[in-house]
Design a protein around this motif. Structure first.
Motif, PDB file in Angstrom:
ATOM      1  N   PHE A  43      16.231   5.249  -2.690  1.00 19.56           N
ATOM      2  CA  PHE A  43      15.417   6.096  -2.618  1.00 19.56           C
ATOM      3  C   PHE A  43      15.070   7.020  -1.288  1.00 19.56           C
ATOM      4  O   PHE A  43      14.978   5.692  -0.324  1.00 19.56           O
ATOM      5  CB  PHE A  43      13.850   6.172  -3.650  1.00 19.56           C
ATOM      6  N   HIS A  44      14.774   7.653  -0.875  1.00 18.34           N
ATOM      7  CA  HIS A  44      14.192   8.098   0.491  1.00 18.34           C
ATOM      8  C   HIS A  44      12.889   9.088   0.912  1.00 18.34           C
ATOM      9  O   HIS A  44      12.633   9.092   0.179  1.00 18.34           O
ATOM     10  CB  HIS A  44      15.441   8.804   1.446  1.00 18.34           C
ATOM     11  N   ASN A  45      11.985   8.229   1.987  1.00 15.27           N
ATOM     12  CA  ASN A  45      11.259   9.520   1.987  1.00 15.27           C
ATOM     13  C   ASN A  45      11.687  11.000   3.071  1.00 15.27           C
ATOM     14  O   ASN A  45      12.913  11.703   2.967  1.00 15.27           O
ATOM     15  CB  ASN A  45      10.201   9.305   3.199  1.00 15.27           C
ATOM     16  N   VAL A  46      11.150  12.141   2.516  1.00 15.15           N
ATOM     17  CA  VAL A  46      12.031  13.320   3.284  1.00 15.15           C
ATOM     18  C   VAL A  46      11.473  13.402   4.543  1.00 15.15           C
ATOM     19  O   VAL A  46      12.688  13.867   4.860  1.00 15.15           O
ATOM     20  CB  VAL A  46      10.612  14.635   2.947  1.00 15.15           C
ATOM     21  N   ALA A  47      10.690  12.440   5.386  1.00 14.06           N
ATOM     22  CA  ALA A  47      11.195  12.551   6.360  1.00 14.06           C
ATOM     23  C   ALA A  47      11.230  11.319   7.269  1.00 14.06           C
ATOM     24  O   ALA A  47      10.927  10.395   5.990  1.00 14.06           O
ATOM     25  CB  ALA A  47       9.480  12.825   7.693  1.00 14.06           C
ATOM     26  N   ALA A  48      11.965  11.167   8.670  1.00 15.39           N
ATOM     27  CA  ALA A  48      11.987   9.379   8.698  1.00 15.39           C
ATOM     28  C   ALA A  48      10.731   8.794   8.856  1.00 15.39           C
ATOM     29  O   ALA A  48      10.252   9.784   9.747  1.00 15.39           O
ATOM     30  CB  ALA A  48      12.738  10.062   9.926  1.00 15.39           C
ATOM     31  N   THR A  49      10.711   7.878   8.564  1.00 15.69           N
ATOM     32  CA  THR A  49       9.796   6.900   8.636  1.00 15.69           C
ATOM     33  C   THR A  49       9.971   5.912  10.125  1.00 15.69           C
ATOM     34  O   THR A  49      11.228   5.238  10.022  1.00 15.69           O
ATOM     35  CB  THR A  49       9.179   6.866   7.498  1.00 15.69           C
ATOM     36  N   ARG A  50       8.639   5.149  10.511  1.00 19.70           N
ATOM     37  CA  ARG A  50       8.515   4.026  11.370  1.00 19.70           C
ATOM     38  C   ARG A  50       8.428   2.909  10.671  1.00 19.70           C
ATOM     39  O   ARG A  50       6.869   3.197  10.371  1.00 19.70           O
ATOM     40  CB  ARG A  50       8.725   3.762  13.076  1.00 19.70           C
ATOM     41  N   LYS A  51       8.760   1.541  10.061  1.00 20.93           N
ATOM     42  CA  LYS A  51       7.773   0.750   9.453  1.00 20.93           C
ATOM     43  C   LYS A  51       7.321  -0.727  10.623  1.00 20.93           C
ATOM     44  O   LYS A  51       6.841  -1.598  10.371  1.00 20.93           O
ATOM     45  CB  LYS A  51       8.390  -0.284   8.574  1.00 20.93           C
ATOM     46  N   GLY A  52       8.519  -0.464  12.310  1.00 16.88           N
ATOM     47  CA  GLY A  52       8.004  -1.555  12.916  1.00 16.88           C
ATOM     48  C   GLY A  52       8.820  -2.987  12.289  1.00 16.88           C
ATOM     49  O   GLY A  52       9.000  -2.724  11.502  1.00 16.88           O
ATOM     50  N   ASN A  53       9.234  -3.185  13.437  1.00 19.05           N
ATOM     51  CA  ASN A  53      10.274  -3.987  13.557  1.00 19.05           C
ATOM     52  C   ASN A  53       9.476  -5.443  13.903  1.00 19.05           C
ATOM     53  O   ASN A  53       8.396  -5.557  14.787  1.00 19.05           O
ATOM     54  CB  ASN A  53      11.661  -4.049  14.562  1.00 19.05           C
ATOM     55  N   ILE A  54      10.108  -6.275  13.451  1.00 16.76           N
ATOM     56  CA  ILE A  54       9.401  -7.804  13.609  1.00 16.76           C
ATOM     57  C   ILE A  54       9.054  -8.875  14.780  1.00 16.76           C
ATOM     58  O   ILE A  54       7.666  -9.101  14.621  1.00 16.76           O
ATOM     59  CB  ILE A  54      10.317  -9.040  12.875  1.00 16.76           C
ATOM     60  N   THR A  55       9.532  -7.984  16.300  1.00 19.82           N
ATOM     61  CA  THR A  55       8.879  -8.822  17.333  1.00 19.82           C
ATOM     62  C   THR A  55       7.926  -8.186  17.319  1.00 19.82           C
ATOM     63  O   THR A  55       7.074  -8.154  17.791  1.00 19.82           O
ATOM     64  CB  THR A  55      10.318  -8.312  18.407  1.00 19.82           C
ATOM     65  N   ASP A  56       7.808  -6.122  17.171  1.00 22.73           N
ATOM     66  CA  ASP A  56       6.394  -5.732  18.078  1.00 22.73           C
ATOM     67  C   ASP A  56       6.145  -6.376  17.094  1.00 22.73           C
ATOM     68  O   ASP A  56       4.238  -6.018  17.467  1.00 22.73           O
ATOM     69  CB  ASP A  56       6.457  -4.340  17.237  1.00 22.73           C
ATOM     70  N   GLN A 216       4.630   8.989   0.805  1.00 26.01           N
ATOM     71  CA  GLN A 216       5.552   9.081   2.308  1.00 26.01           C
ATOM     72  C   GLN A 216       5.030   7.746   2.415  1.00 26.01           C
ATOM     73  O   GLN A 216       4.192   7.191   3.102  1.00 26.01           O
ATOM     74  CB  GLN A 216       4.991   9.555   3.674  1.00 26.01           C
ATOM     75  N   HIS A 217       6.420   6.455   2.401  1.00 26.62           N
ATOM     76  CA  HIS A 217       6.281   4.570   1.866  1.00 26.62           C
ATOM     77  C   HIS A 217       7.351   4.126   1.797  1.00 26.62           C
ATOM     78  O   HIS A 217       8.359   4.768   2.180  1.00 26.62           O
ATOM     79  CB  HIS A 217       4.867   4.280   1.140  1.00 26.62           C
ATOM     80  N   PHE A 218       7.124   3.243   1.536  1.00 29.79           N
ATOM     81  CA  PHE A 218       9.111   2.355   0.827  1.00 29.79           C
ATOM     82  C   PHE A 218       8.692   1.169  -0.432  1.00 29.79           C
ATOM     83  O   PHE A 218       7.479   1.237  -0.525  1.00 29.79           O
ATOM     84  CB  PHE A 218       8.992   1.023   1.796  1.00 29.79           C
ATOM     85  N   SER A 219       8.947   0.510  -0.753  1.00 30.00           N
ATOM     86  CA  SER A 219       9.246   0.151  -2.053  1.00 30.00           C
ATOM     87  C   SER A 219      10.077  -1.011  -1.658  1.00 30.00           C
ATOM     88  O   SER A 219      10.781  -1.560  -0.581  1.00 30.00           O
ATOM     89  CB  SER A 219       9.987   0.665  -2.875  1.00 30.00           C
ATOM     90  N   GLY A 220       9.869  -2.422  -2.834  1.00 25.71           N
ATOM     91  CA  GLY A 220      10.568  -3.696  -2.190  1.00 25.71           C
ATOM     92  C   GLY A 220       9.731  -4.960  -2.410  1.00 25.71           C
ATOM     93  O   GLY A 220       8.827  -4.450  -2.106  1.00 25.71           O
ATOM     94  N   ARG A 221      10.042  -6.111  -3.330  1.00 26.02           N
ATOM     95  CA  ARG A 221       9.702  -7.186  -3.665  1.00 26.02           C
ATOM     96  C   ARG A 221      10.119  -8.254  -2.742  1.00 26.02           C
ATOM     97  O   ARG A 221      10.030  -9.224  -2.891  1.00 26.02           O
ATOM     98  CB  ARG A 221       9.410  -7.356  -5.396  1.00 26.02           C
ATOM     99  N   GLY A 222      11.785  -8.580  -2.367  1.00 29.52           N
ATOM    100  CA  GLY A 222      12.276  -8.884  -2.096  1.00 29.52           C
ATOM    101  C   GLY A 222      13.654  -8.893  -0.463  1.00 29.52           C
ATOM    102  O   GLY A 222      13.375  -7.621   0.066  1.00 29.52           O
ATOM    103  N   LEU A 223      14.279  -9.994  -0.368  1.00 25.41           N
ATOM    104  CA  LEU A 223      15.223  -9.436   0.451  1.00 25.41           C
ATOM    105  C   LEU A 223      15.990  -7.784   0.464  1.00 25.41           C
ATOM    106  O   LEU A 223      16.250  -7.573   1.243  1.00 25.41           O
ATOM    107  CB  LEU A 223      15.724 -10.192   1.466  1.00 25.41           C
ATOM    108  N   ASN A 224      16.426  -7.758  -1.243  1.00 25.70           N
ATOM    109  CA  ASN A 224      17.660  -7.487  -0.996  1.00 25.70           C
ATOM    110  C   ASN A 224      17.777  -5.874  -2.081  1.00 25.70           C
ATOM    111  O   ASN A 224      18.448  -5.439  -2.306  1.00 25.70           O
ATOM    112  CB  ASN A 224      18.553  -8.309  -1.674  1.00 25.70           C
ATOM    113  N   ASP A 225      16.076  -6.096  -2.180  1.00 25.15           N
ATOM    114  CA  ASP A 225      15.653  -4.404  -3.040  1.00 25.15           C
ATOM    115  C   ASP A 225      14.821  -3.731  -2.390  1.00 25.15           C
ATOM    116  O   ASP A 225      14.043  -2.995  -3.137  1.00 25.15           O
ATOM    117  CB  ASP A 225      14.800  -5.211  -4.498  1.00 25.15           C
ATOM    118  N   GLY A 226      15.354  -3.262  -0.744  1.00 24.63           N
ATOM    119  CA  GLY A 226      14.378  -2.092  -0.206  1.00 24.63           C
ATOM    120  C   GLY A 226      14.681  -0.727  -0.480  1.00 24.63           C
ATOM    121  O   GLY A 226      15.452  -0.279  -0.944  1.00 24.63           O
TER     122      GLY A 226
END
Length: 374
Positions: A43-56, A216-226
């Protein structure tokens, strides 16, 4: 057992998991072929989204060491009113906040429970993960009879496995975005009780109309179900009154369309917390939360998604303070109940109850948090 057999068994396990994932994706491809936001197995949002990378994010956590993200002491909750627990279900709209995004909604003689998380932690583990700093205002056993559970998405602070299992025999209907119902079925919830909706789809619950609306969000509960399940906001239309529940979301243009189609709303439950510049598109700053309330044509705003779990880098009470100041500046009618308190659209603004648990004055803003709404 020889090492060769161990290696072969491990390899076979990985092959089996890969096969099951491919088979699952194939089933989902057929199941969601007509879904608006489904493509390429996600599933995808209407607009591109930034969630932040782990380093930042790791750098920000280091810089935020001096910010108190939890209260000095455990926060007590208000005693839920006896008429909410034992009396007839209200015909007029009223909402009892149980903490975070969990709320008991009464309207037209029906009771709905949003995003029920009544465990100690918002986590897959009982021993680790974000621990609530206020107890739930009610346990599952103390809840009055429910007509439905309404789910916004599958993150751990909105969909709690233990709470859902405890509710399984007590709730006749579970309303969820696409894919989330499949999770419930895997947990043993009867498929006949589950109603899955795509954005802009509606369904009836007695005199109420429920509509899943964009977020406008995201989903997932594990490493491979984003993003394998959809996220949504919700509209609840009664015979005379209307409620909007934002779920988790960043600022998006869809708020205006929700307001045009379904507004005005007597009460909005708007996400206000867990924000930061590192993930600017999937959670709203308080300025954006107030703006979203206005875009959907809300009359009274109730901030949720704060005061329960440490999920970001701002002070635990900052969302409440900023929302309160902004509402006063912009003439927005606000309610800020203590967990356990019941409010209606015409309730007066509550005293800032959280301040009694902080001896020092309201300090610094969160690290790298913008002050302007987008």
């Amino acid at each position: 057992m020889s090492m060769v057999w161990v290696v072969l068994l491990i390899a076979a396990g990985f092959v089996g998991m890969a096969w099951r994932r491919r088979a699952g994706r194939a089933r989902d491809q057929d199941r969601y072929a007509g879904a608006q936001r489904w493509r390429d197995g996600r599933f995808h949002n209407v607009a591109a989204t930034r969630k932040g990378n782990i380093t930042d994010v790791a750098k920000l956590y280091w810089l935020a060491r001096g910010i108190r993200r939890t209260p000095r002491e455990a926060l007590p909750v208000a005693q839920v009113r006896r008429e909410v627990l034992d009396g007839p279900t209200s015909q007029a709209l009223r909402v009892t906040w149980l903490g975070h995004s969990t709320a008991l909604i009464e309207l037209d003689g029906l009771r709905l429970l949003t995003d029920p998380v009544l465990s100690d932690r918002a986590s897959p583990f009982s021993f680790a993960g974000p621990k609530r700093f206020t107890p739930p205002a009610l346990s599952v056993e103390q809840l009055p009879p429910l007509d439905a559970v309404v789910l916004s998405h599958d993150h751990f602070d909105h969909l709690d496995h233990a709470t859902i299992l405890a509710l399984a025999e007590r709730v006749p209907r579970f309303y969820a975005p696409l894919g989330v119902g499949q999770r419930l079925q895997r947990w043993g919830i009867d498929a006949a009780k589950i109603v899955e909706l795509d954005w802009w789809q509606e369904t009836q619950l007695g005199p109420l109309t429920l509509a899943a609306t964009p977020a406008q969000h995201f989903s997932g509960r594990g490493l491979n179900d984003g993003n394998s399940t959809l996220w949504a906001s919700w509209v609840v239309l009664g015979s005379r009154e209307r409620l909007f529940f934002s779920g988790d979301t960043g600022m998006h243009k869809g708020f205006a369309e929700i307001g045009e189609r379904y507004g005005p709303f007597d009460l909005t439950m708007i996400e206000c917390g867990a924000y930061n510049e590192a993930w600017p598109d999937v959670h709203m700053l308080p300025e954006q939360s107030v703006a979203a309330h206005q875009m959907v044509r809300g009359m009274t705003m109730m901030p949720v998604h704060w005061g329960t779990f440490d999920l970001a880098l701002h002070r635990w009470d900052e969302p409440a303070e900023r929302a309160r100041a902004l509402a006063a500046e912009q003439g927005v009618r606000l309610v800020q109940p203590r967990p356990g308190e019941t409010v209606s659209p015409d309730s007066p603004l509550q005293a800032p109850w959280w301040r009694s648990f902080e001896k020092e004055s309201m300090p610094q803003r969160s690290i790298k948090t913008s002050e302007s709404a987008t």
